[in-house]
Design a protein around this motif. Structure first.
Motif, PDB file in Angstrom:
ATOM      1  N   LYS A  88       0.848  -1.369  -0.075  1.00 45.97           N
ATOM      2  CA  LYS A  88      -0.140   0.096  -0.092  1.00 45.97           C
ATOM      3  C   LYS A  88       0.926   1.145   0.152  1.00 45.97           C
ATOM      4  N   THR A  89       2.073   1.182   0.569  1.00 50.38           N
ATOM      5  CA  THR A  89       2.720   2.517   0.935  1.00 50.38           C
ATOM      6  C   THR A  89       3.841   2.697  -0.017  1.00 50.38           C
ATOM      7  N   CYS A  90       4.558   1.446  -0.452  1.00 56.68           N
ATOM      8  CA  CYS A  90       5.936   1.875  -1.337  1.00 56.68           C
ATOM      9  C   CYS A  90       6.214   0.952  -2.284  1.00 56.68           C
ATOM     10  N   ALA A  91       5.267   0.048  -2.535  1.00 53.86           N
ATOM     11  CA  ALA A  91       5.478  -0.975  -3.666  1.00 53.86           C
ATOM     12  C   ALA A  91       5.010  -0.223  -5.399  1.00 53.86           C
ATOM     13  N   GLU A  92       5.624  -0.708  -6.087  1.00 53.91           N
ATOM     14  CA  GLU A  92       5.263  -0.207  -7.318  1.00 53.91           C
ATOM     15  C   GLU A  92       4.974  -1.723  -8.404  1.00 53.91           C
ATOM     16  N   ARG A  93       4.065  -1.358  -9.274  1.00 50.07           N
ATOM     17  CA  ARG A  93       3.776  -2.713 -10.130  1.00 50.07           C
ATOM     18  C   ARG A  93       5.010  -2.754 -11.124  1.00 50.07           C
ATOM     19  N   ALA A  94       5.548  -3.766 -11.363  1.00 50.79           N
ATOM     20  CA  ALA A  94       6.432  -4.140 -12.061  1.00 50.79           C
ATOM     21  C   ALA A  94       5.835  -4.013 -13.574  1.00 50.79           C
ATOM     22  N   PRO A  95       6.650  -3.697 -14.708  1.00 50.45           N
ATOM     23  CA  PRO A  95       6.226  -3.805 -15.957  1.00 50.45           C
ATOM     24  C   PRO A  95       5.956  -4.966 -16.644  1.00 50.45           C
ATOM     25  N   VAL A  96       4.885  -5.079 -17.358  1.00 54.24           N
ATOM     26  CA  VAL A  96       4.420  -6.224 -17.832  1.00 54.24           C
ATOM     27  C   VAL A  96       5.579  -6.874 -18.880  1.00 54.24           C
ATOM     28  N   HIS A  97       5.964  -5.936 -19.529  1.00 52.52           N
ATOM     29  CA  HIS A  97       7.189  -6.411 -20.790  1.00 52.52           C
ATOM     30  C   HIS A  97       8.275  -6.103 -19.914  1.00 52.52           C
ATOM     31  N   SER A  98       9.068  -7.133 -19.754  1.00 53.56           N
ATOM     32  CA  SER A  98      10.447  -7.103 -19.112  1.00 53.56           C
ATOM     33  C   SER A  98      11.496  -7.049 -20.054  1.00 53.56           C
ATOM     34  N   VAL A  99      12.700  -6.468 -19.817  1.00 51.53           N
ATOM     35  CA  VAL A  99      13.760  -6.613 -20.635  1.00 51.53           C
ATOM     36  C   VAL A  99      14.865  -7.719 -20.246  1.00 51.53           C
ATOM     37  N   GLU A 100      15.269  -8.380 -21.090  1.00 53.03           N
ATOM     38  CA  GLU A 100      16.000  -9.703 -20.473  1.00 53.03           C
ATOM     39  C   GLU A 100      17.414  -9.029 -19.791  1.00 53.03           C
ATOM     40  N   GLY A 101      17.623  -9.781 -18.707  1.00 55.88           N
ATOM     41  CA  GLY A 101      18.724  -9.298 -17.849  1.00 55.88           C
ATOM     42  C   GLY A 101      18.514  -8.147 -16.890  1.00 55.88           C
ATOM     43  N   MET A 102      17.427  -7.598 -17.086  1.00 57.13           N
ATOM     44  CA  MET A 102      16.950  -6.569 -16.235  1.00 57.13           C
ATOM     45  C   MET A 102      15.790  -6.547 -15.153  1.00 57.13           C
ATOM     46  N   VAL A 103      15.592  -8.023 -14.905  1.00 57.24           N
ATOM     47  CA  VAL A 103      14.492  -8.458 -14.006  1.00 57.24           C
ATOM     48  C   VAL A 103      15.178  -9.379 -12.849  1.00 57.24           C
ATOM     49  N   ASN A 104      15.016  -8.862 -11.670  1.00 55.85           N
ATOM     50  CA  ASN A 104      15.330  -9.663 -10.468  1.00 55.85           C
ATOM     51  C   ASN A 104      14.444  -9.739  -9.467  1.00 55.85           C
ATOM     52  N   TYR A 105      14.159 -11.008  -9.225  1.00 47.62           N
ATOM     53  CA  TYR A 105      13.202 -11.340  -7.901  1.00 47.62           C
ATOM     54  C   TYR A 105      13.967 -11.358  -6.741  1.00 47.62           C
ATOM     55  N   VAL A 106      13.331 -10.458  -5.826  1.00 41.32           N
ATOM     56  CA  VAL A 106      14.233 -10.443  -4.312  1.00 41.32           C
ATOM     57  C   VAL A 106      13.021 -11.404  -3.274  1.00 41.32           C
ATOM     58  N   PRO A 107      14.013 -12.609  -3.070  1.00 47.91           N
ATOM     59  CA  PRO A 107      13.469 -13.254  -2.178  1.00 47.91           C
ATOM     60  C   PRO A 107      13.241 -12.662  -0.788  1.00 47.91           C
ATOM     61  N   HIS A 108      12.083 -12.924   0.152  1.00 49.20           N
ATOM     62  CA  HIS A 108      12.052 -12.567   1.364  1.00 49.20           C
ATOM     63  C   HIS A 108      11.388 -13.568   2.403  1.00 49.20           C
ATOM     64  N   THR A 109      11.727 -13.183   3.762  1.00 54.33           N
ATOM     65  CA  THR A 109      11.132 -14.219   4.745  1.00 54.33           C
ATOM     66  C   THR A 109      10.902 -13.376   5.806  1.00 54.33           C
ATOM     67  N   GLY A 110       9.958 -13.738   6.978  1.00 57.97           N
ATOM     68  CA  GLY A 110       9.843 -13.124   7.824  1.00 57.97           C
ATOM     69  C   GLY A 110      10.314 -13.571   9.300  1.00 57.97           C
ATOM     70  N   VAL A 111      10.964 -12.659  10.111  1.00 56.96           N
ATOM     71  CA  VAL A 111      11.734 -13.138  11.298  1.00 56.96           C
ATOM     72  C   VAL A 111      11.084 -12.227  12.480  1.00 56.96           C
ATOM     73  N   TYR A 112      11.002 -12.847  13.657  1.00 57.96           N
ATOM     74  CA  TYR A 112      10.458 -12.333  14.862  1.00 57.96           C
ATOM     75  C   TYR A 112      11.765 -12.063  15.691  1.00 57.96           C
ATOM     76  N   HIS A 113      11.618 -10.828  16.454  1.00 56.05           N
ATOM     77  CA  HIS A 113      12.604 -10.428  17.398  1.00 56.05           C
ATOM     78  C   HIS A 113      12.308 -11.151  18.679  1.00 56.05           C
ATOM     79  N   PRO A 114      13.376 -11.622  19.323  1.00 55.67           N
ATOM     80  CA  PRO A 114      13.006 -12.504  20.535  1.00 55.67           C
ATOM     81  C   PRO A 114      12.492 -11.488  21.800  1.00 55.67           C
ATOM     82  N   ARG A 115      12.839 -10.191  21.815  1.00 49.38           N
ATOM     83  CA  ARG A 115      12.368  -9.249  22.560  1.00 49.38           C
ATOM     84  C   ARG A 115      11.003  -8.627  22.502  1.00 49.38           C
TER      85      ARG A 115
END
Length: 143
Positions: free
Chosen positions: A74-101
């Motif tokens: 909602k606040t800071c993501a942008e929609r990726a272009p439908v037509h991508s240029v070869e070599g210019m697309v990179n998917y960023v893996p993500h995961t969630g972590v909890y802080h012990p405190r």
């Protein structure tokens, strides 16, 4: 400062803009203009399968993750272009972590250092200047 540090600062000075929602938008500080990244879709899909398995095991994790990602979208993501240029697309893996405190407060970590064929997005980004104080300077000023 090194030549790369000056280039990093120049890229940010030229490309940084303040948006209407009062957030700042900055360009990726790429080392070169003609970056070519291998397709890392398989790496991102593997990480996604691991994440969905974790969602199935822990419904609270899913709810916390969904709430966090809804806010990011909602606040800071942008929609990726439908037509991508070869070599210019990179998917960023993500995961969630909890802080012990901080129980119940999730933090989603985006892994730009994930390697595919030995190359990551971080390998193509300028590091920027080191803004930490040197130990010798701190000790000399210490009284």
């Amino acid at each position: 400062m090194s030549i790369e540090d000056h280039r990093f600062l120049h890229l940010l000075e030229e490309g940084m803009v303040k948006r209407q929602d009062l957030h700042y938008e900055m360009p990726l500080p790429l080392k070169t203009d003609n970056v070519s990244l291998p397709s890392n879709r398989q790496v991102a899909e593997k990480r996604w399968r691991q994440l969905t398995a974790r969602f199935k095991k822990n419904p609270q994790f899913l709810n916390d993750y969904r709430a966090f990602m809804d806010e990011v979208i909602k606040t800071c993501a942008e929609r990726a272009p439908v037509h991508s240029v070869e070599g210019m697309v990179n998917y960023v893996p993500h995961t969630g972590v909890y802080h012990p405190r901080k129980p119940g407060k999730i933090r989603v970590v985006f892994d730009c250092s994930a390697k595919c064929n030995g190359i990551s997005l971080n390998d193509h980004l300028l590091q920027g200047p080191d803004l930490t104080n040197e130990l010798l300077g701190v000790l000399c000023r210490f009284r």
